[in-house]
Motif scaffolding. Structure first.
Motif, short mmCIF file in Angstrom:
data_model
loop_
_atom_site.label_atom_id
_atom_site.label_comp_id
_atom_site.label_asym_id
_atom_site.label_seq_id
_atom_site.Cartn_x
_atom_site.Cartn_y
_atom_site.Cartn_z
N ARG A 34 5.33 4.60 1.65
CA ARG A 34 5.46 3.17 1.38
C ARG A 34 4.54 2.35 2.27
O ARG A 34 3.90 1.40 1.81
CB ARG A 34 6.92 2.73 1.58
CG ARG A 34 7.16 1.28 1.16
CD ARG A 34 8.58 0.83 1.39
NE ARG A 34 8.88 0.60 2.80
CZ ARG A 34 9.62 1.40 3.55
NH1 ARG A 34 10.15 2.49 3.03
NH2 ARG A 34 9.85 1.11 4.82
N ARG A 35 4.46 2.74 3.58
CA ARG A 35 3.60 2.00 4.50
C ARG A 35 2.14 2.07 4.07
O ARG A 35 1.41 1.06 4.13
CB ARG A 35 3.75 2.59 5.91
CG ARG A 35 5.09 2.38 6.55
CD ARG A 35 5.23 0.98 7.09
NE ARG A 35 6.37 0.88 7.97
CZ ARG A 35 6.76 -0.25 8.56
NH1 ARG A 35 6.09 -1.36 8.32
NH2 ARG A 35 7.81 -0.26 9.34
N VAL A 36 1.69 3.26 3.67
CA VAL A 36 0.29 3.42 3.27
C VAL A 36 0.02 2.59 2.01
O VAL A 36 -1.01 1.92 1.90
CB VAL A 36 -0.03 4.90 3.03
CG1 VAL A 36 -1.41 5.05 2.36
CG2 VAL A 36 0.00 5.67 4.34
N THR A 37 0.95 2.62 1.08
CA THR A 37 0.80 1.84 -0.16
C THR A 37 0.74 0.35 0.15
O THR A 37 -0.07 -0.40 -0.42
CB THR A 37 1.95 2.14 -1.12
OG1 THR A 37 1.94 3.54 -1.43
CG2 THR A 37 1.80 1.34 -2.41
N GLU A 38 1.59 -0.11 1.06
CA GLU A 38 1.60 -1.53 1.45
C GLU A 38 0.27 -1.92 2.09
O GLU A 38 -0.25 -3.02 1.85
CB GLU A 38 2.75 -1.80 2.40
CG GLU A 38 4.13 -1.75 1.74
CD GLU A 38 5.26 -1.85 2.77
OE1 GLU A 38 4.95 -1.81 3.99
OE2 GLU A 38 6.43 -1.95 2.34
N LEU A 39 -0.29 -1.02 2.92
CA LEU A 39 -1.57 -1.31 3.57
C LEU A 39 -2.69 -1.40 2.53
O LEU A 39 -3.53 -2.30 2.59
CB LEU A 39 -1.89 -0.24 4.61
CG LEU A 39 -3.19 -0.43 5.41
CD1 LEU A 39 -3.13 -1.71 6.23
CD2 LEU A 39 -3.45 0.76 6.32
N GLU A 40 -2.69 -0.48 1.57
CA GLU A 40 -3.70 -0.52 0.51
C GLU A 40 -3.58 -1.82 -0.29
O GLU A 40 -4.59 -2.43 -0.64
CB GLU A 40 -3.52 0.68 -0.42
CG GLU A 40 -3.94 2.01 0.19
CD GLU A 40 -3.73 3.17 -0.75
OE1 GLU A 40 -4.61 4.04 -0.81
OE2 GLU A 40 -2.67 3.21 -1.41
N ARG A 41 -2.36 -2.23 -0.55
CA ARG A 41 -2.15 -3.45 -1.32
C ARG A 41 -2.64 -4.68 -0.54
O ARG A 41 -3.27 -5.57 -1.11
CB ARG A 41 -0.66 -3.59 -1.68
CG ARG A 41 -0.38 -4.74 -2.65
CD ARG A 41 1.10 -4.81 -3.00
NE ARG A 41 1.55 -3.57 -3.64
CZ ARG A 41 2.47 -2.77 -3.13
NH1 ARG A 41 3.05 -3.06 -1.97
NH2 ARG A 41 2.84 -1.68 -3.78
N SER A 42 -2.35 -4.72 0.74
CA SER A 42 -2.76 -5.87 1.54
C SER A 42 -4.27 -5.95 1.70
O SER A 42 -4.84 -7.04 1.77
CB SER A 42 -2.09 -5.82 2.92
OG SER A 42 -2.59 -4.74 3.69
N LEU A 43 -4.92 -4.79 1.76
CA LEU A 43 -6.38 -4.75 1.91
C LEU A 43 -7.10 -4.81 0.57
O LEU A 43 -8.33 -5.00 0.54
CB LEU A 43 -6.81 -3.48 2.65
CG LEU A 43 -6.34 -3.32 4.10
CD1 LEU A 43 -6.75 -1.97 4.66
CD2 LEU A 43 -6.91 -4.44 4.97
N GLU A 44 -6.36 -4.57 -0.51
CA GLU A 44 -6.93 -4.49 -1.85
C GLU A 44 -7.99 -3.39 -1.90
O GLU A 44 -9.08 -3.54 -2.47
CB GLU A 44 -7.51 -5.82 -2.29
CG GLU A 44 -6.46 -6.93 -2.38
CD GLU A 44 -7.05 -8.24 -2.89
OE1 GLU A 44 -8.28 -8.36 -2.98
OE2 GLU A 44 -6.25 -9.16 -3.20
N LEU A 45 -7.65 -2.24 -1.27
CA LEU A 45 -8.53 -1.08 -1.23
C LEU A 45 -7.71 0.18 -1.45
O LEU A 45 -6.56 0.27 -1.02
CB LEU A 45 -9.22 -0.97 0.14
CG LEU A 45 -10.30 -2.00 0.50
CD1 LEU A 45 -10.71 -1.80 1.95
CD2 LEU A 45 -11.51 -1.88 -0.42
#
Length: 297
Positions: A34-45
């Motif tokens: 979940r944390r990795v997915t949230e980071l990808e979403r916040s960076l849009e990468l």
């Protein structure tokens, strides 16, 4: 940016998968995912390419990992040092050093440093090639006459110069004949050497008769009378004093400078800082005579 999410991303990237990261850290796999997915979403990468059984960093993920892994490690160390009430250096210190300096001094230096800072695990790699400090995970490199690099900062550790020497028993050929020479490495070092003597500059035509990979090997071959060689003064200083080698002249070449370098964008960790201080204590003046003291006869 969520620092906790960034730390979890680094954990997964370092271990090469969510399952392995969860087992190593004792964290739930669902939380890490979940944390990795949230980071990808916040960076849009997209930071990972996800297969059925594999997890691989994307180009953007690799860049983020390379630039943040060391910073997070240093942040953890700083927090631990403050929490323990001191800044005792600890952890692994990876250093890349050139062959000559490593053979001449690094063994004694490393032993003394290990005794003084037993909580630091020193790893020294000997190589003369250009290394990528970030990609290869080095904390500090030592290099001879390094090219300018905007990503690195450092200072001159030692200064030396090259001289042409020979055995007293070596018979110099006729004036128009090439002089047998012992050279380091397999590359072309030029058929003519320009030297400076008290009477001025002169040129020597040379013919390599031995190519050796170590300057210590070159020195030993020259001592045996095979030919001439150009060597650092620090390596032949005692030979010149004892007249086991004779000085033909100074090479007409830039001064040899030995630099200590580390990334300019990285916080200077306690272990790097104390090692730099340790080197300054070993070579306070940065003169070649100080290195000579380390070289065994």
């Amino acid at each position: 940016m969520d620092l906790l999410a960034l730390a979890d991303f680094n954990l997964v990237a370092r271990h090469g998968g969510i399952g392995r990261a969860a087992r190593a850290s004792g964290r739930p796999k669902a939380t890490l995912s979940r944390r990795v997915t949230e980071l990808e979403r916040s960076l849009e990468l997209r930071l990972f390419e996800r297969g059925t059984r594999t997890l691989k960093l994307t180009e953007e993920g690799r860049a983020l990992f390379d630039r943040t892994a060391a910073l997070l490690t240093e942040l953890d160390e700083s927090v631990a040092a403050i929490a323990s009430g001191g800044e005792r250096p600890r952890g692994t210190l990876r250093i890349s050093a050139p062959l000559f300096f490593a053979q001449a001094a690094m063994g004694k230096l490393a032993a003394g440093f290990a005794l003084k800072y037993p909580e630091v695990r020193l790893e020294v790699t000997t190589e003369d090639r250009i290394v990528d400090m970030i990609e290869e995970g080095y904390d500090l490199i030592i290099r001879v006459n390094p090219a300018p690099d905007e990503h690195l900062i450092g200072r001159v550790l030692l200064r030396d110069r090259l001289v042409v020497v020979a055995s007293p028993a070596f018979v110099r050929p006729e004036a128009d004949a090439a002089v047998p020479a012992v050279v380091r490495g397999s590359g072309d070092q030029g058929p003519v050497w320009t030297i400076t003597t008290p009477s001025g500059k002169s040129q020597i035509s040379v013919e390599p008769v031995l190519r050796l990979s170590s300057l210590f090997m070159v020195r030993d071959a020259v001592r045996a009378g095979v030919g001439i060689a150009r060597l650092p003064v620090s390596l032949v200083y005692r030979d010149l004093l004892d007249a086991t080698l004779v000085h033909w002249g100074d090479m007409d070449a830039p001064e040899v400078e030995l630099w200590t370098l580390y990334p300019s964008r990285r916080l200077l960790s306690a272990r790097v800082s104390v090692f730099l201080d340790y080197l300054r204590e070993a070579f306070p003046m940065g003169r070649l005579e100080e290195l000579t003291g380390f070289i065994a006869t």
